[in-house]
Design an enzyme around this catalytic site. Structure first.
Site, short mmCIF file in Angstrom:
data_model
loop_
_atom_site.label_atom_id
_atom_site.label_comp_id
_atom_site.label_asym_id
_atom_site.label_seq_id
_atom_site.Cartn_x
_atom_site.Cartn_y
_atom_site.Cartn_z
N ASP A 176 -13.41 -74.64 -79.29
CA ASP A 176 -11.97 -74.50 -79.12
C ASP A 176 -11.30 -75.83 -79.45
OD1 ASP A 176 -12.38 -76.17 -76.89
OD2 ASP A 176 -12.26 -74.51 -75.46
N GLN A 177 -10.01 -75.97 -79.17
CA GLN A 177 -9.29 -77.20 -79.49
C GLN A 177 -9.80 -78.41 -78.73
OE1 GLN A 177 -5.10 -76.11 -78.99
NE2 GLN A 177 -4.84 -76.70 -81.14
#
Length: 138
Positions: free
Chosen positions: A16-17
């Site tokens: 994810d980020q």
């Protein structure tokens, strides 16, 4: 007991980020480990299917301990835990290679079925395959 260690490196697309691996990727890594485990026995899913055996996943579990991160090199440790009747159970550990930290532990349960998705008693119908798998338990 036959234990197979397979390594993977976490790709950016698996995170994810925050650079943390998305939880569903662990199930993909279980399949990677299981595939390599079968190859070590000179078997693969294609050859099993050609023999008339399909191994659908009927249960899967994963216990997450610590996150895997982008670019971590991971060890997928796979072993056959149980072989009984019409099913088999694999256990997995996902370990970060650099510090040998256990990140996740899981299992998959598979049924032996034929192409019509009917249960197959492997020991009776495919004794050679049963013997190969059973020997991996010892």
């Amino acid at each position: 007991m036959l234990m197979q260690d397979t390594t993977v490196q976490v790709r950016y697309a698996e995170t994810d980020q925050m650079g943390i691996v998305y939880h569903a990727n662990y199930f993909i890594w279980f399949e990677v480990g299981r595939t390599e485990w079968f190859r070590r026995l000179n078997q693969n899913y294609k050859s099993l299917e050609e023999q008339g055996v399909i191994l659908p996943v009927i249960d899967v579990q994963c216990q997450y301990k610590k996150p895997a991160l982008y670019d971590d090199k991971l060890i997928i440790r796979t072993h056959l835990h149980e072989l009984k009747g019409v099913r088999l159970i694999f256990h997995y550990e996902i370990i970060r290679e650099k510090d040998e930290e256990l990140l996740a532990r899981g299992k998959t349960v598979h049924a032996f079925v034929d192409k019509d998705k009917k249960p197959v008693r492997l020991k009776k119908e495919f004794p050679q395959l049963w013997d190969v798998l059973h020997s991996a338990l010892e």
